[in-house]
Enzyme design. Structure first.
Site, PDB file in Angstrom:
ATOM      1  N   ASN A  31      34.147  17.616  20.854  1.00 45.50           N
ATOM      2  CA  ASN A  31      33.918  17.646  22.308  1.00 45.50           C
ATOM      3  C   ASN A  31      34.033  16.366  22.824  1.00 45.50           C
ATOM      4  O   ASN A  31      33.971  15.272  22.094  1.00 45.50           O
ATOM      5  CB  ASN A  31      32.522  18.206  22.424  1.00 45.50           C
ATOM      6  CG  ASN A  31      31.626  17.344  21.688  1.00 45.50           C
ATOM      7  OD1 ASN A  31      31.773  17.222  20.404  1.00 45.50           O
ATOM      8  ND2 ASN A  31      30.707  16.767  22.433  1.00 45.50           N
ATOM      9  N   GLU A  57      28.212  14.126  19.243  1.00 52.02           N
ATOM     10  CA  GLU A  57      26.881  13.914  19.845  1.00 52.02           C
ATOM     11  C   GLU A  57      26.287  12.585  20.124  1.00 52.02           C
ATOM     12  O   GLU A  57      25.096  12.298  20.714  1.00 52.02           O
ATOM     13  CB  GLU A  57      25.949  14.795  19.222  1.00 52.02           C
ATOM     14  CG  GLU A  57      25.906  16.281  19.354  1.00 52.02           C
ATOM     15  CD  GLU A  57      27.303  16.992  19.026  1.00 52.02           C
ATOM     16  OE1 GLU A  57      27.780  16.559  17.925  1.00 52.02           O
ATOM     17  OE2 GLU A  57      27.778  17.610  19.902  1.00 52.02           O
ATOM     18  N   ASP A  83      30.917  21.871  25.547  1.00 52.90           N
ATOM     19  CA  ASP A  83      30.809  21.549  24.056  1.00 52.90           C
ATOM     20  C   ASP A  83      31.778  22.367  23.248  1.00 52.90           C
ATOM     21  O   ASP A  83      31.512  22.894  22.125  1.00 52.90           O
ATOM     22  CB  ASP A  83      29.236  21.427  23.462  1.00 52.90           C
ATOM     23  CG  ASP A  83      29.344  21.414  22.112  1.00 52.90           C
ATOM     24  OD1 ASP A  83      28.539  21.799  21.362  1.00 52.90           O
ATOM     25  OD2 ASP A  83      30.012  20.178  21.718  1.00 52.90           O
TER      26      ASP A  83
END
Lengths: 161, 590
Positions: free
Chosen positions: B274, B191, B316
């Site tokens: 991801n 992230e 994701d």
């Protein structure tokens, strides 16, 4: 704590602070940086929740949001909230995710404009990054305007099932 | 390490009775739990058999200990030489309990100095997924990017190596694996636009021996001509050519899940998370090797094969879930298999020597793809569920970005039933991507309303038994909430799991009949273990303490911070009636 105690503090101060810190403070256009002050000056923004040793508030520069009366400021702040990745930690609409909720009317580090400004510009413990190196003060104030525009719910303290 | 004779006898009799042989280098007595997933094959299966469907009804708590920390209690304890080792979530205290003494008092505890900035950089709560034991050392990661080795007997810190950089958005909750003299570790930060990697450290000194990235040019990925051979993808520089110029430098590809190892093939297997940002329009191309399984040599890190579960991931779908190594009969032939329940909702049964996909079937409701084409290894996409800033808010994608199963909830395999046991989620999401810029140390996501659960049932999760030879479900136990614990399977034919509303449960491994449950004080997001006590009896241990991703999603289960008050999650409005945060270690026995 108001102007009166500021004057008292100025009168009583033994530590030499920048002269600007002892000026009578009203609405200083905000760069919450030391603009114009001497190198030794510390800018301390007021945190209503603090307890003052000796009952005496330290010298404080009252700082407020230059964008407060700008109708578009909160909208621009909302865009910044996304483009500066604030929503990545605080959640879309600042409802809380990795970082705490900013819409619950509760503040770890104070909810006055200047406190929120400092949280954003200087960062906070536990991982809030300091954005002051990449955001101009005017941009930070727009974020403050956006966050302050989020209405806290009427009752956050009790859930009844 | 000398083994008690009875344990050696037990191990030998197990090995001969469990033909075909499992792919596990089993030298430890089965009554211990020395590595995160029980064994190198990551089966989370124990040969202990005192607890059976007939006897489990008298299972009861015999001990509990409050860890003194809140935060999601993921991971699992270790039990080695009659000592239980527990790593807490931040601040990552290591407790060592003496299982030979009444009340299991501490032998020692180790309190590392962990940077509290890690709290805000860790995307998904301040969890720790566990420690590993080898050669007298307990090795685990601190959240702030350090790996530590502690003397298992004395609690003395032997080495402390900085492996990751918080200022880049890297944190380190994953559980290391030790293969011979190599400690294998990776970092989270998908992230935060990191450049994801795995590192191999020297067990004796903690020195970093090799670093391999999961994305980027072959020189960084350690894909060497003559060594690297992907089953489906040809050519070189795949970790670079499948990205727009330089996008891989902030492409994510974290390592936050479980590691497994085949000693005959000398391959370490792990899943890559991801790609970043979540807005897939900013990184056209397959984005290899994100959302992939990689097989590397532990000694020098060289990449042997790789397979991408979700090319150009737009949902994701981290592939960080465990790669379980078992020999299975597939279409009439015995195969050296690798089984993986991906976040994307498909269960994959693969050849672990080559990376060929043998079976790929949905284990939850899936609509972003209709199937996996076994000829190409690629998903057949449903264009209506493609996301990106250009597509606005895409509604009702299944499964959600929490996955059909979270990688934080590892499965167990039973060679008795030949079934896998998995904690699954039955939910769907809306997904609205937006343009985003990478600013080091801040989230690099580009997602406006990442999560909105919609579901076509009142059961948000299920604990399932699954046949990976055929890709079919054997049974399921529907649960009100998504199931987020790991699984435990035992030769006694009882399987264990826990729920978000705080129930620790046992079921018949063959039939799925629920046999026993106990309310453990907070939601269960960790992984149960079993071990033999100093008295020769079988014990079960598990953490209670809701958190992990679920802490971000469930709104109001936090009571400890008066300045952080949230609404309940709209898809689970009453979860906080049943749980708040907590931190307890439980031990149960008959």
């Amino acid at each position: 704590m108001t102007h009166l105690s500021s004057r008292l503090v100025c009168a009583l101060a033994i530590i030499v602070l920048a002269a600007s810190a002892c000026r009578e403070q009203t609405d200083v256009p905000a760069t919450a940086t030391t603009g114009g002050a001497s190198e030794n000056a510390l800018v301390i923004s007021k945190h209503e929740g603090r307890i003052f040793a000796g009952g005496i508030a330290p010298p404080a520069e009252r700082v407020s949001n230059s964008a407060a009366h700008d109708a578009k400021a909160a909208d621009e702040g909302a865009s910044l909230f996304t483009s500066m990745n604030c929503d990545g930690c605080h959640g879309g609409g600042a409802v809380g995710a990795v970082g705490p909720s900013l819409t619950d009317g509760r503040w770890r580090y104070g909810g006055a404009d200047a406190n929120i400004y400092r949280s954003i510009a200087e960062g906070r413990p536990k991982g809030m990054p300091a954005y002051g190196g990449v955001l101009q003060p005017a941009m930070v104030w727009r974020l403050v305007a956006y966050i302050k525009s989020l209405p806290p719910p009427k009752d956050v303290s009790t859930e009844a099932w | 390490m000398s083994l008690p004779r009875s344990a050696v006898v037990l191990a030998l009799s197990l090995a001969s009775s469990l033909a075909p042989a499992l792919a596990r280098a089993q030298t430890a007595a089965d009554g211990q739990w020395t590595m995160p997933s029980k064994d190198f094959a990551a089966t989370r299966f124990s040969g202990l058999a005192q607890i059976t469907p007939a006897t489990v009804k008298s299972l009861h708590p015999v001990w509990s200990f409050s860890t003194g920390t809140l935060g999601g209690h993921e991971g699992q304890p270790l039990v080695v030489h009659n000592t239980m080792y527990v790593v807490t979530p931040y601040p990552n205290v290591l407790y060592a309990f003496d299982l030979t003494k009444d009340g299991y008092p501490l032998k020692w505890k180790y309190r590392p100095n962990v940077d509290q900035n890690a709290i805000g950089i860790a995307c998904c709560d301040v969890v720790n997924r566990g420690a590993v034991y080898a050669e007298g050392k307990i090795v685990y990661n601190l959240l702030d990017g350090h790996t530590v080795a502690i003397d298992a007997a004395s609690g003395k810190e032997l080495w402390n190596t900085k492996i990751a950089d918080l200022s880049k958005g890297e944190t380190t909750p994953m559980a290391p694996l030790i293969v011979k003299d190599r400690v294998l570790v990776g970092a989270s930060g998908g992230e935060f636009g990191i450049l994801g990697w795995m590192k191999g450290l020297d067990l004796a000194t903690g020195k970093i021996v090799w670093t391999a990235t999961n994305i980027g040019p072959d020189s960084l990925v350690l894909a060497k001509a003559g060594t690297f051979k992907a089953f489906y993808d040809k050519g070189a520089q795949l970790g670079q050519s499948t990205w727009p110029t330089d996008a891989w430098k902030k492409g994510g590809a974290p390592v936050w899940g479980w590691l497994s190892y085949d000693p005959e093939l000398d391959l370490v297997y792990y899943g890559v998370g991801n790609p970043g940002p979540y807005n897939a329009d900013q990184r056209l191309g397959d984005n290899k090797w994100t959302a992939s399984v990689l097989a590397r040599r532990p000694g020098d890190g060289s990449l042997v094969w790789a397979y991408q579960f979700t090319p150009h991931d737009s949902w994701d779908f981290d592939a960080a879930a465990e790669m379980v190594l078992v020999d299975l009969e597939v279409k009439g032939k015995l195969r050296k298999a690798l089984v993986h329940f991906d976040k994307n909702g498909f269960e994959y049964t693969m050849d672990r020597a080559t990376g060929e996909v043998l079976v790929a079937e949905p284990y939850v409701h899936v609509n972003w793809a209709s199937k996996i084409d076994l000829a190409t290894g690629r998903p057949v996409l449903n264009e209506a569920k493609a996301t990106g800033a250009s597509k606005g808010n895409v509604k009702d994608i299944c499964p959600t970005l929490e996955g059909g199963k979270s990688p934080a909830s590892p499965v167990a395999y039973s060679p008795v039933t030949k079934l896998f046991y998995a904690s699954t989620n039955s939910m769907c999401m809306d997904y609205a991507a937006v343009q985003t810029a990478h600013l080091q140390g801040t989230p690099f996501m580009g997602i406006n309303s990442p999560y909105h659960a919609g579901s076509d049932s009142t059961n948000l999760g299920a604990f399932i038994a699954w046949d990976a030879s055929t890709g079919k479900r054997a049974w399921e136990i529907k649960e009100k909430y998504p199931v987020w614990s790991g699984s435990l399977a035992t030769r006694g034919n009882v399987v264990f799991y826990g729920t978000l509303d705080g129930w620790f449960k046992a079921a018949n491994a063959t039939t799925g009949a629920l046999l026993w449950r106990f309310k453990v004080g907070s939601g269960v997001v960790g992984n149960p273990i079993t071990f033999t006590g100093a008295d020769g009896k079988q014990y079960i241990a598990v953490f209670a303490g809701i958190g992990g991703d679920w802490l971000l999603l469930s709104g109001d289960v936090n009571s400890a911070d008066p300045a952080d008050v949230r609404d309940p999650a709209d898809f689970a409005r009453d979860l906080a009636r049943h749980t708040s945060q907590g931190g307890i270690v439980w031990i149960f026995a008959l």
